[in-house]
Design an enzyme around this catalytic site. Structure first.
Site, mmCIF file in Angstrom:
data_model
loop_
_atom_site.group_PDB
_atom_site.id
_atom_site.type_symbol
_atom_site.label_atom_id
_atom_site.label_comp_id
_atom_site.label_asym_id
_atom_site.label_seq_id
_atom_site.Cartn_x
_atom_site.Cartn_y
_atom_site.Cartn_z
ATOM 1 N N GLY A 207 0.928 -1.308 0.046
ATOM 2 C CA GLY A 207 0.077 -0.215 -0.046
ATOM 3 C C GLY A 207 1.116 1.417 0.121
ATOM 4 O O GLY A 207 2.038 1.286 -0.445
ATOM 5 N N ASN A 208 0.093 2.438 0.197
ATOM 6 C CA ASN A 208 0.987 3.523 0.228
ATOM 7 C C ASN A 208 0.121 4.565 1.225
ATOM 8 O O ASN A 208 -0.805 3.989 1.913
ATOM 9 C CB ASN A 208 0.899 4.290 -0.957
ATOM 10 C CG ASN A 208 -0.275 4.710 -1.647
ATOM 11 O OD1 ASN A 208 -0.967 5.408 -0.998
ATOM 12 N ND2 ASN A 208 -0.607 4.023 -2.543
ATOM 13 N N ASN A 209 1.057 5.672 1.768
ATOM 14 C CA ASN A 209 0.814 6.700 2.874
ATOM 15 C C ASN A 209 -0.663 7.473 2.502
ATOM 16 O O ASN A 209 -0.725 8.358 3.295
ATOM 17 C CB ASN A 209 1.956 7.189 3.039
ATOM 18 C CG ASN A 209 2.928 6.542 3.986
ATOM 19 O OD1 ASN A 209 2.353 5.377 4.730
ATOM 20 N ND2 ASN A 209 3.919 6.849 3.890
#
Ligand code: CTP
Length: 396
Positions: A207-209
């Site tokens: 995933g990412n932030n």
């Protein structure tokens, strides 16, 4: 709640010009308000509940003593973004100016913190009466907008100041007073927000932030400016926004399917979601044992923005976002904008975790015409309006 999410109470006083409020109701709907009508009892002698119910598409309750368990005056007062009383009789003005709250409308007004507008209409003698003028002055001192009645012919032969104002004048004054900008009315805005997740197994993902804050801010600002907004939200924990159609997705492929379905009907796409560039080639349906977790083979995801731009009509506008670390390279961003076929690109500097999850942003806005605009640190809400201004200009 309407699709647009702006809520207004139209209080109707007992004057012969009450019928003109039927047209006002329509025009308030045109600028994006869901309208609930609260007529006073005496006004029902002029225009009945059936008319208000048919025009507003909502039930009408003039009575404080109906549905008491729901505390209707407090519920209505809290739900209203704006209250407009039209026509406002000398009696209604006097009651509100002096704090009376003996029916549903005056109770709602006394319980509300929303901006309140009075549209007086009465005989010239009643309008110029010293008590009425003192009461009007009281209301204005309390920051109510009291619109000046027009001059002209009254019911019967009389002539003077007291006529129900022209509807366009009322709409203009209300728009300025309540800072209503409806420049995106009739436009369909599609926003993607958050970050996609690519499952490795039922427990883990890549995933990412991205928090979704910028995309949600754009969606809300567009709604507030009258647009019909669809928000495709990927794994954001932000609360749903009233009046915005929100579709939840998780993976890039889910986002892609939603975009394929929604893109053709939008005027502007804000592609603010952080899309995973790659996904595990062979996600496992069982949790992978740690002994087997040495490497993950990836396969590239399609570039969704580039895909949208290859299918776009001339009258559609695409806004891209880019997050870079290190020195901001405007020339590289211009190439990215061109490669993706975007009309605008907002370049964020996310070095050291800046921007992600924060309420503020800074960056550079790049236009396909080659111009650039430096955006100093500002609220994401403020940037949202700026991006909407630029997209609207591109729409023409
Ligand atoms: N984007 C997309 N589909 C992808 C990747 C990105 O639609 N598979 C969109 C993003 O939503 C964003 C824009 O493209 O609006 C730019 O994303 P960015 O990650 O900066 O671009 P990349 O093409 O991935 O370039 P880089 O190699 O610099 O990461």
């Amino acid at each position: 709640m309407t699709l647009l999410g702006r809520e207004l109470i139209l209080g109707v006083g007992g004057g012969i010009s009450a019928y003109k409020s039927a047209e006002l109701l329509r025009r308030l709907q045109d600028i994006g308000f869901g309208v609930t009508v609260i007529p006073t009892r005496s006004s029902l002698n002029f225009v009945g509940s059936a008319t208000w119910e048919a025009l507003s598409g909502r039930p009408v309750n003039p009575n404080l003593w109906n549905n008491v368990h729901e505390v209707p005056h407090i519920k209505a007062a809290r739900g209203a973004d704006l209250i407009v009383v039209a026509p406002a009789t000398a009696d209604l003005i006097a009651k509100v100016a002096n704090g009376f709250a003996d029916d549903l409308l005056t109770s709602v007004i006394s319980a509300s913190v929303a901006p309140i507008v009075f549209v007086p209409a009465m005989h010239p003698e009643m309008w110029s009466n010293a008590a009425t003028q003192e009461n009007v002055a009281k209301l204005r001192k309390r920051n109510f907008l009291v619109i000046e009645p027009d001059e002209g012919r009254m019911t019967g032969e009389d002539f003077g100041i007291g006529r129900y104002p022209e509807i366009s004048k009322i709409i203009n004054e209300i728009s300025v007073f309540a800072e209503i900008n409806s420049d995106l009315l009739g436009k369909k805005i599609l926003v993607t927000a958050g970050g996609t997740r690519e499952a490795l197994d039922p427990v883990r993902y890549i995933g990412n932030n991205s928090s979704g804050k910028q995309g949600y801010a754009i969606a809300k600002a567009a709604r507030n400016r009258g647009a019909e907004v669809t928000l495709i939200s990927a794994n954001s924990h932000l609360p749903k926004i009233d009046g915005i159609r929100t579709l939840e997705v998780s993976s890039t492929q889910e986002l892609q399917s939603a975009l394929v379905a929604e893109f053709p009907s939008c005027d502007v796409l804000f592609m603010s979601a952080a899309v995973a560039d790659a996904r595990p080639l062979a996600p496992s349906s069982q949790k992978i044992k740690k002994s087997q977790l040495q490497t993950i083979e990836l396969t590239q995801n399609e570039d969704l923005l580039a895909q949208a731009s290859s299918n776009k009509r001339k009258d559609q506008i695409l806004v891209a976002f880019a997050a870079e670390t290190g020195a901001i390279d405007i020339e590289a961003a211009k190439v990215k904008l061109t490669n993706k076929g975007a009309d605008l690109l907002y370049l964020n500097d996310v070095t050291d975790g800046a921007i992600f999850g924060k309420d503020q942003t800074s960056g550079v806005l790049i236009n396909s015409d080659g111009s650039t605009l430096k955006c100093d640190i500002q609220d994401k809400d403020t940037l949202a309006d700026l991006l909407l201004d630029h997209a609207r200009n591109k729409l023409g």
